[in-house]
Design a protein around this motif. Structure first.
Motif, mmCIF file in Angstrom:
data_model
loop_
_atom_site.group_PDB
_atom_site.id
_atom_site.type_symbol
_atom_site.label_atom_id
_atom_site.label_comp_id
_atom_site.label_asym_id
_atom_site.label_seq_id
_atom_site.Cartn_x
_atom_site.Cartn_y
_atom_site.Cartn_z
ATOM 1 N N UNK A 16 56.850 -8.118 132.911
ATOM 2 C CA UNK A 16 57.356 -6.867 133.482
ATOM 3 C C UNK A 16 58.623 -7.098 134.310
ATOM 4 N N UNK A 17 59.549 -6.116 134.292
ATOM 5 C CA UNK A 17 60.869 -6.355 134.889
ATOM 6 C C UNK A 17 60.978 -6.019 136.369
ATOM 7 N N UNK A 18 59.909 -6.155 137.151
ATOM 8 C CA UNK A 18 59.959 -5.724 138.549
ATOM 9 C C UNK A 18 61.046 -6.456 139.339
ATOM 10 N N UNK A 19 61.085 -7.781 139.205
ATOM 11 C CA UNK A 19 62.088 -8.533 139.963
ATOM 12 C C UNK A 19 63.494 -8.163 139.513
ATOM 13 N N UNK A 20 63.702 -8.022 138.207
ATOM 14 C CA UNK A 20 65.013 -7.631 137.690
ATOM 15 C C UNK A 20 65.412 -6.252 138.190
ATOM 16 N N UNK A 21 64.458 -5.342 138.291
ATOM 17 C CA UNK A 21 64.751 -4.007 138.810
ATOM 18 C C UNK A 21 65.197 -4.068 140.264
ATOM 19 N N UNK A 22 64.562 -4.933 141.053
ATOM 20 C CA UNK A 22 64.965 -5.077 142.462
ATOM 21 C C UNK A 22 66.377 -5.658 142.561
ATOM 22 N N UNK A 23 66.707 -6.610 141.700
ATOM 23 C CA UNK A 23 68.045 -7.203 141.706
ATOM 24 C C UNK A 23 69.086 -6.144 141.347
ATOM 25 N N UNK A 24 68.798 -5.341 140.330
ATOM 26 C CA UNK A 24 69.732 -4.288 139.930
ATOM 27 C C UNK A 24 69.906 -3.253 141.038
ATOM 28 N N UNK A 25 68.799 -2.880 141.691
ATOM 29 C CA UNK A 25 68.889 -1.889 142.767
ATOM 30 C C UNK A 25 69.709 -2.428 143.932
#
Length: 216
Positions: A25-34
């Motif tokens: 799941x992309x949770x960490x990637x989503x935080x980086x993008x945000x």
């Protein structure tokens, strides 16, 4: 009333989303993008399997991928850090370590861990799941590593452990405990890109924004 304009140039098409390879799941990637100020619609997450981590990037299905540590692959360039991920051990809810606030890697070595999967770089796996503790104890890496679902299934039914990262707490089922390991350093998180290939402008801007956000 002014007449409508004719012959006006069409407005330029918006760039396609950045295609970012992720494992699980992309949770960490989503935080980086945000943190980089990039809207969710501007990023498309492309899954990769841990046994063949570079396949989507090399096939042109992803513009870049999220990785931890430099894989030392001749065709993969690595960005500057875009985040840091604390270390943890994953165990089933009934495991003796599950109720602890934190543990030492020396304690983790009491239990069997997971071996390097597929074509995953062996030197990176040694950083993720060290073969020995700082005091020289062997970490017995015996269980096969395949998918996150299979990992969770084995953990909940045995005393196996997986030395991993705290970010997985957001994506694992509630019967898998993520216990911080206090004597392993956090892992730098970076983007991997194909070496010698000029990324599109919107991809390069995304990388630069994420690198700047990590330095704040």
């Amino acid at each position: 009333m002014p007449s409508p304009r004719t012959g006006a140039a069409p407005s330029p098409a918006a760039p396609r989303p950045v295609r970012l390879g992720v494992h699980g799941p992309p949770r960490q990637a989503e935080r980086i993008a945000a943190a980089a100020g990039v809207p969710p619609s501007a990023v498309e997450y492309v899954p990769y399997e841990v046994a063949e981590p570079f396949a989507p990037l090399r096939a042109g299905l992803a513009d870049l991928m999220l990785l931890k540590y430099d894989p030392l692959e001749p065709d993969i360039a690595v960005s500057g850090p875009v985040a840091f991920d604390g270390r943890a051990v994953l165990v089933g809810a009934g495991h003796p370590l599950a109720g602890r606030g934190e543990v030492s890697i020396e304690e983790v070595a009491e239990y069997e861990a997971f071996r390097c999967p597929g074509s995953f770089p062996a030197h990176v796996w040694d950083l993720v799941v060290p073969p020995r503790t700082p005091r020289g104890r062997t970490i017995r890496r015996v269980h096969p590593m395949t998918t996150l679902d299979a990992l969770a299934e084995l953990l909940r039914g045995s005393l196996a452990v997986h030395v991993s990262f705290r970010s997985l707490e957001a994506v694992l089922p509630p019967d898998i405990a993520v216990v911080p390991v206090h004597d392993l350093p956090p892992s730098p998180v970076a983007f991997g890109l194909l070496r010698g290939v000029e990324p599109p402008g919107h991809v390069a801007r995304f990388v630069a924004a994420a690198e700047r956000a990590a330095q704040r």
